[in-house]
Design a protein around this motif. Sequence first.
Motif, PDB file in Angstrom:
ATOM      1  N   PHE A   7      -2.054  -4.999 -10.629  1.00  0.00           N
ATOM      2  CA  PHE A   7      -2.604  -3.641 -10.392  1.00  0.00           C
ATOM      3  C   PHE A   7      -2.029  -2.668 -11.288  1.00  0.00           C
ATOM      4  O   PHE A   7      -2.702  -1.479 -11.278  1.00  0.00           O
ATOM      5  N   GLN A  58      -8.243  -5.688  -2.088  1.00  0.00           N
ATOM      6  CA  GLN A  58      -7.569  -6.016  -3.448  1.00  0.00           C
ATOM      7  C   GLN A  58      -6.138  -6.596  -3.311  1.00  0.00           C
ATOM      8  O   GLN A  58      -5.589  -7.421  -3.757  1.00  0.00           O
ATOM      9  N   ASP A  91       0.847  -1.333   0.091  1.00  0.00           N
ATOM     10  CA  ASP A  91      -0.111   0.063  -0.055  1.00  0.00           C
ATOM     11  C   ASP A  91       0.765   1.230   0.241  1.00  0.00           C
ATOM     12  O   ASP A  91       0.793   2.226  -0.949  1.00  0.00           O
ATOM     13  N   LYS A 127      -0.242   5.398  -6.873  1.00  0.00           N
ATOM     14  CA  LYS A 127      -1.257   4.614  -7.013  1.00  0.00           C
ATOM     15  C   LYS A 127      -1.914   4.321  -5.692  1.00  0.00           C
ATOM     16  O   LYS A 127      -1.244   4.333  -4.646  1.00  0.00           O
ATOM     17  N   GLN A 128      -3.540   3.945  -5.736  1.00  0.00           N
ATOM     18  CA  GLN A 128      -4.006   3.571  -4.582  1.00  0.00           C
ATOM     19  C   GLN A 128      -4.985   2.533  -5.064  1.00  0.00           C
ATOM     20  O   GLN A 128      -5.667   2.744  -5.827  1.00  0.00           O
ATOM     21  N   PHE A 129      -4.954   1.475  -4.152  1.00  0.00           N
ATOM     22  CA  PHE A 129      -5.974   0.516  -4.218  1.00  0.00           C
ATOM     23  C   PHE A 129      -6.318  -0.031  -3.005  1.00  0.00           C
ATOM     24  O   PHE A 129      -5.871   0.187  -1.869  1.00  0.00           O
TER      25      PHE A 129
END
Length: 128
Positions: free
Chosen positions: A62, A46, A32, A40-42
Amino acid sequence: MENMRLSSVLAFIFDIDGTLVDSNELHVDSWDRAFRQFGKQFPREQLRAQIGKGSDQYLPEFLSAEEIKRFGKELDEYRSELFRKEYLPKVRPFPRVCDFFSGFTRTKNASSLPVPGKRRTPNITWTC
């Protein structure tokens, strides 16, 4: 192999990362932070669902092929170093793992467990 006796076995190899040591959430945290460092952020769910894969399989879940080409190696190296420095010291064996390993020693001395990591990770052990 059929004739091999347990008494002649010199070593056992175990998959410890996330199996014998509690490292999965720490890997999620490090991925993260690494993704955020690269803009980038997820969702954590996930990220968590892909834990257990090497970065060669993790990143394509990703990032686009173009993103991997542009900054995939740098992101992977950043994440590996971040995990080694900040998260690895927090990794601990799951409960009763030390009891399990003590059954493999010839004496009643404490067992040592290797710490998970990539090749450049220093050889660290926990003493149970």
